[in-house]
Scaffold this active site. Sequence first.
Site, PDB file in Angstrom:
ATOM      1  N   GLU A  87      -8.628  -8.873  -1.813  1.00  0.00           N
ATOM      2  CA  GLU A  87      -7.586  -7.858  -1.941  1.00  0.00           C
ATOM      3  C   GLU A  87      -7.886  -7.190  -3.116  1.00  0.00           C
ATOM      4  OE1 GLU A  87      -6.573 -10.444   1.538  1.00  0.00           O
ATOM      5  OE2 GLU A  87      -6.892 -10.720  -0.543  1.00  0.00           O
ATOM      6  N   HIS A 102       2.760 -15.068   6.106  1.00  0.00           N
ATOM      7  CA  HIS A 102       2.392 -14.019   6.918  1.00  0.00           C
ATOM      8  C   HIS A 102       3.825 -13.319   7.193  1.00  0.00           C
ATOM      9  CE1 HIS A 102      -1.392 -16.425   7.185  1.00  0.00           C
ATOM     10  NE2 HIS A 102      -1.766 -15.465   7.916  1.00  0.00           N
TER      11      HIS A 102
END
Length: 327
Positions: A60, A129
Site C-alpha cells: 500500500e 477487513h
Amino acid sequence: MTTLTLSKALNEGLRKALEDDPRVLIMGEDVGKLGGVFRVTDGLQKDFGEARVVDTPLAESGIVGTAIGLALRGYRPVCEIQFDGFVYPAFDQIVTQLAKMHLRSLGQLSLPVVIRIPCGGGIGAVEHHSESPEAYFVHTAGLRVVACGNPEDAYTMIQQSISCDDPVIFFEPKRRYWDKAEVDTAGSAADALPLSRARTVVSGTDVTVLAYGPMVRMCAEAAVAADADGRSLEVIDLRSLSPLDTEAIFTSVRRTGRCVVVHEASVTGGLGAEIAARVSEQCFYHLEAPVLRVGGFSTPYPPSRLEEHFLPDLDRVLDAVDRTYSY
C-alpha cells in the site's frame, strides 16, 4: 435512469472518468484482471488496458507513493486500498506527503489523487477487513474526506472526486455494495450536488440525525420506525466528512433542537465528537438536549460472530432518540 448496485455505480463512474480524461488511471491490488475483490473495477482493464488499470504488488505504501509521483507528473491516479484495515502501511505517505505537498509548495503543486477505501463491517469478515478509520484522515489537514451512501451518490461523487484538484479519501460502505437504486448515468456529475454538500434524506421536525456511509440507510429506517411513535426525524447524509457542511447541520439543529450523530466507528475520538462540539458551540441556545452519539464500542473490531453486537443498529439509534427527550 438505470437500476444499479452501489458497486456497479462506482464501476460506471470510474468508466466515465477514464473515458473523459486520458490522465485518469486506476491502480491497486487485483483491480485489473480480477476486477477487485468486490468487482468494483470489473472489466475496466479489458477495455482500457494494463497501462491505465494497473495491478500492483501487495504494498500500500508503494501504491500511494507511486500515485503521488504520477500526480506530480500530471496524471490523476485513483488508488484502491483493498480493505480498510490495509490502509495503515500507506498512512505515512498519505499524511506526510499527500496531505502536505500543496502547502509545502506554497500552492504551486496539486496532487489530484483519489484513494478509494471500502469501509465498515456487516459482511462477516476477518480481522482488518471491517474497520472505520475515517477520523484519522478527517484530522489530517490537506485532505478531502468523503463517503458515499447510495448508488446515485457513488456514481457522481467518484467522478467529482477524480476531477477535484485536492487529494480525496473516498470511503465506500462495503455492506452497501449490493444495495440497488435508480441512477441517472446520462446526467453530468458536474450538475449533481457538490461534493462538499450534505443531503437531507428524510425531512423532519423533532430530532436531527446525522450519518454517513453505511449508517445512512439505517437512520432512514429509524425515521420510519420513529414516525410510528409520533416522532419526526430529520436524517442528513453528511457525504463530506472534511470539510463538513456545517451550514446544513446547524440549520437543521436550530430548527429541531435535538441532535444524534451515528457512525460505525468507535465513539471515542470519532467524528461524532467533533460534530457534537461544533453543534454545541454554534447551536447552544437552540438545543433542548445534549448532542448524543451512537457508534461502535471502544474495543478493537470483534470477530465476525460478534459484529452485530458491536455495530450500531436500529434499537440503539432509536434509544438515543428517546434519550434526547429525557432532558
